[in-house]
Design a protein around this motif. Structure first.
Motif, PDB file in Angstrom:
ATOM      1  N   ASP A   1       0.922  -1.258   0.009  1.00  7.19           N
ATOM      2  CA  ASP A   1      -0.137   0.032   0.100  1.00  7.19           C
ATOM      3  C   ASP A   1       0.671   1.235   0.039  1.00  7.19           C
ATOM      4  OD1 ASP A   1       0.785  -0.404   2.546  1.00  7.19           O
ATOM      5  OD2 ASP A   1      -0.904  -0.071   3.730  1.00  7.19           O
ATOM      6  N   ASN A   2       2.108   1.178   0.589  1.00  7.75           N
ATOM      7  CA  ASN A   2       2.740   2.371   0.486  1.00  7.75           C
ATOM      8  C   ASN A   2       3.219   2.798  -0.640  1.00  7.75           C
ATOM      9  OD1 ASN A   2       2.686   2.856   3.413  1.00  7.75           O
ATOM     10  ND2 ASN A   2       4.435   1.600   3.685  1.00  7.75           N
ATOM     11  N   ASP A   3       3.729   1.667  -1.581  1.00  9.18           N
ATOM     12  CA  ASP A   3       4.183   1.965  -2.839  1.00  9.18           C
ATOM     13  C   ASP A   3       3.146   2.595  -3.686  1.00  9.18           C
ATOM     14  OD1 ASP A   3       6.584   0.951  -2.513  1.00  9.18           O
ATOM     15  OD2 ASP A   3       6.195  -1.062  -3.018  1.00  9.18           O
ATOM     16  N   VAL A   4       1.801   2.141  -3.435  1.00  5.58           N
ATOM     17  CA  VAL A   4       0.567   2.832  -4.384  1.00  5.58           C
ATOM     18  C   VAL A   4       0.339   4.155  -3.857  1.00  5.58           C
ATOM     19  CG1 VAL A   4      -1.663   2.337  -4.862  1.00  5.58           C
ATOM     20  CG2 VAL A   4      -0.337   0.265  -4.530  1.00  5.58           C
TER      21      VAL A   4
ATOM     22  N   HIS B   1      21.193   9.516  -1.173  1.00  6.32           N
ATOM     23  CA  HIS B   1      21.942   8.464  -0.513  1.00  6.32           C
ATOM     24  C   HIS B   1      21.867   9.276   1.173  1.00  6.32           C
ATOM     25  CE1 HIS B   1      25.751   6.765   1.267  1.00  6.32           C
ATOM     26  NE2 HIS B   1      25.458   5.830   0.297  1.00  6.32           N
ATOM     27  N   LYS B   2      22.119   8.437   1.718  1.00  4.75           N
ATOM     28  CA  LYS B   2      22.021   8.710   3.279  1.00  4.75           C
ATOM     29  C   LYS B   2      23.035   9.705   3.813  1.00  4.75           C
ATOM     30  CE  LYS B   2      25.068   4.890   5.164  1.00  4.75           C
ATOM     31  NZ  LYS B   2      25.035   3.953   6.158  1.00  4.75           N
ATOM     32  N   SER B   3      24.171  10.026   2.880  1.00  2.00           N
ATOM     33  CA  SER B   3      25.114  10.769   3.231  1.00  2.00           C
ATOM     34  C   SER B   3      25.414  11.586   2.279  1.00  2.00           C
ATOM     35  CB  SER B   3      26.477  10.009   3.410  1.00  2.00           C
ATOM     36  OG  SER B   3      26.543   9.010   4.505  1.00  2.00           O
ATOM     37  N   TYR B   4      24.268  12.055   1.167  1.00  2.00           N
ATOM     38  CA  TYR B   4      24.679  13.017   0.158  1.00  2.00           C
ATOM     39  C   TYR B   4      23.250  13.540  -0.085  1.00  2.00           C
ATOM     40  CZ  TYR B   4      29.149  11.068  -0.721  1.00  2.00           C
ATOM     41  OH  TYR B   4      30.513  10.703  -0.626  1.00  2.00           O
ATOM     42  N   LEU B   5      23.260  14.787  -0.453  1.00  2.00           N
ATOM     43  CA  LEU B   5      22.286  15.765  -1.333  1.00  2.00           C
ATOM     44  C   LEU B   5      22.886  16.109  -2.593  1.00  2.00           C
ATOM     45  CD1 LEU B   5      21.091  18.061   1.568  1.00  2.00           C
ATOM     46  CD2 LEU B   5      19.964  15.872   0.744  1.00  2.00           C
TER      47      LEU B   5
ATOM     48  N   VAL C   1      26.364  -1.235  -8.848  1.00  2.00           N
ATOM     49  CA  VAL C   1      25.919  -2.763  -8.424  1.00  2.00           C
ATOM     50  C   VAL C   1      24.792  -2.583  -7.603  1.00  2.00           C
ATOM     51  CG1 VAL C   1      28.509  -3.126  -8.431  1.00  2.00           C
ATOM     52  CG2 VAL C   1      27.351  -2.297  -6.339  1.00  2.00           C
ATOM     53  N   ASN C   2      24.028  -3.884  -7.520  1.00  2.00           N
ATOM     54  CA  ASN C   2      23.112  -4.184  -7.080  1.00  2.00           C
ATOM     55  C   ASN C   2      21.909  -3.249  -6.895  1.00  2.00           C
ATOM     56  OD1 ASN C   2      24.358  -6.492  -5.882  1.00  2.00           O
ATOM     57  ND2 ASN C   2      25.371  -5.305  -4.345  1.00  2.00           N
ATOM     58  N   GLY C   3      21.704  -2.601  -8.131  1.00  2.00           N
ATOM     59  CA  GLY C   3      20.638  -1.472  -8.379  1.00  2.00           C
ATOM     60  C   GLY C   3      20.982  -0.471  -8.229  1.00  2.00           C
ATOM     61  N   ALA C   4      22.127  -0.107  -7.451  1.00  2.00           N
ATOM     62  CA  ALA C   4      22.726   1.211  -7.239  1.00  2.00           C
ATOM     63  C   ALA C   4      23.148   2.114  -8.268  1.00  2.00           C
ATOM     64  CB  ALA C   4      23.606   1.233  -6.165  1.00  2.00           C
ATOM     65  N   TYR C   5      23.131   3.330  -8.420  1.00  2.00           N
ATOM     66  CA  TYR C   5      23.837   4.029  -9.478  1.00  2.00           C
ATOM     67  C   TYR C   5      24.815   4.805  -8.793  1.00  2.00           C
ATOM     68  CZ  TYR C   5      20.318   2.464 -12.827  1.00  2.00           C
ATOM     69  OH  TYR C   5      19.485   1.850 -13.787  1.00  2.00           O
TER      70      TYR C   5
ATOM     71  N   ASN D   1      17.118   2.772  -3.603  1.00  2.00           N
ATOM     72  CA  ASN D   1      16.022   3.187  -3.027  1.00  2.00           C
ATOM     73  C   ASN D   1      15.745   4.605  -3.457  1.00  2.00           C
ATOM     74  OD1 ASN D   1      15.673   1.089  -1.336  1.00  2.00           O
ATOM     75  ND2 ASN D   1      16.391   1.964   0.547  1.00  2.00           N
ATOM     76  N   TYR D   2      16.637   5.437  -3.827  1.00  2.00           N
ATOM     77  CA  TYR D   2      16.068   6.757  -4.387  1.00  2.00           C
ATOM     78  C   TYR D   2      16.431   6.946  -6.181  1.00  2.00           C
ATOM     79  CZ  TYR D   2      17.221   8.079   0.403  1.00  2.00           C
ATOM     80  OH  TYR D   2      17.081   8.248   1.754  1.00  2.00           O
ATOM     81  N   VAL D   3      16.748   5.947  -6.718  1.00  2.00           N
ATOM     82  CA  VAL D   3      16.737   5.996  -8.155  1.00  2.00           C
ATOM     83  C   VAL D   3      15.557   6.201  -8.671  1.00  2.00           C
ATOM     84  CG1 VAL D   3      17.540   4.483 -10.291  1.00  2.00           C
ATOM     85  CG2 VAL D   3      18.847   4.460  -8.103  1.00  2.00           C
ATOM     86  N   LYS D   4      14.483   5.544  -8.433  1.00  2.00           N
ATOM     87  CA  LYS D   4      13.490   5.871  -9.203  1.00  2.00           C
ATOM     88  C   LYS D   4      12.820   7.123  -8.673  1.00  2.00           C
ATOM     89  CE  LYS D   4       9.724   3.800  -7.597  1.00  2.00           C
ATOM     90  NZ  LYS D   4       8.841   2.571  -7.539  1.00  2.00           N
TER      91      LYS D   4
END
Length: 252
Positions: free
Chosen positions: A107-110, A203-207, A220-224, A241-244
């Motif tokens: 439900d959170n994704d929707v 990223h948890k450490s970057y804006l 790697v592993n879906g990261a960019y 988690n932030y790519v999309k």
């Protein structure tokens, strides 16, 4: 804002599950179900929906095939692809998908789809309001600076001059094209202050400054990684988690 939605999926239980979640959203005024690709095209022609949730794998036409046809018929419709497999993501975004969600539905994704729609509507409304602001107020808005404490005084930086902000241990640095400044702010403080100026948490450490992104490359592993438009062409990680969200905000 009110939205009409078409769900295209050849599996009735999946359609019913998604329809139930959509009916919990106040702005959704109508949910129309389509049992396949051809039926989806028919329902789009009949009902002119605002959003189309498309299953990737259907027996008559795939979600990608339907999307290509819909782009010709009704390019304004926002497409949300849904599938049990994440390897379709790149093809979906090539077709300018508004969102991409995985089965079984969370439900959170929707609900995240509609949070993004609300954000876009609010930004559009704010832009329209800004156009009505008189020249003096607009000038005041454009002169806002981020104040950085430095030895012997305060350094003022325009938010648009910030390329990225990093955190290493307890130390936070604001990076411009030429220089980095260590600051007393937390990364969370800066995220809240600068969100409306194009800074995005990747990223948890970057804006990162959206306008300063030169290139996005898979890692790697879906990261960019993104390459930034500073003197060093710094390479910054983007968590999977932030790519999309990054691509949704960055691309037209």
């Amino acid at each position: 804002m009110e939205w009409k939605v078409v769900i295209a999926d050849d599996e009735a239980p999946a359609r019913e599950e998604l329809a139930y979640l959509l009916e919990q959203i106040p702005e959704v005024v109508q949910v129309i179900q389509a049992a396949g690709g051809m039926d989806a095209i028919k329902k789009v022609k009949e009902h002119s929906p605002d959003l189309l949730f498309l299953d990737m794998e259907m027996p008559d036409l795939s979600g990608l095939q339907v999307a290509e046809i819909i782009h010709e018929l009704s390019p304004q419709i926002k497409l949300i692809f849904s599938t049990a497999y994440d390897h379709y993501a790149i093809e979906a975004f090539k077709l300018r998908a508004f969102h991409y969600i995985l089965k079984p539905y969370d439900d959170n994704d929707v609900f995240a789809v509609f949070r993004e729609l609300r954000r876009i509507n609010e930004s559009t409304a704010a832009a329209g309001a800004a156009a009505d602001v008189d020249g003096s107020k607009l000038q005041q808005t454009c002169s806002v600076k981020l104040a950085l404490e430095i030895e012997g005084g305060i350094k003022y930086i325009s938010p648009k001059d910030i390329i990225y902000i990093s955190k290493e241990g307890k130390h936070v640095q604001v990076h411009t094209r030429e220089q980095a400044y260590e600051v007393v702010y937390t990364l969370q403080d800066l995220e809240q202050k600068l969100e409306s100026y194009g800074l995005f948490r990747c990223h948890k450490s970057y804006l990162i400054q959206m306008d300063a992104i030169l290139e996005l490359k898979s890692w790697v592993n879906g990261a960019y990684n993104v390459t930034m438009d500073d003197k060093q062409q710094s390479v910054i990680p983007v968590s999977r988690n932030y790519v999309k969200d990054l691509r949704l905000k960055l691309e037209i």
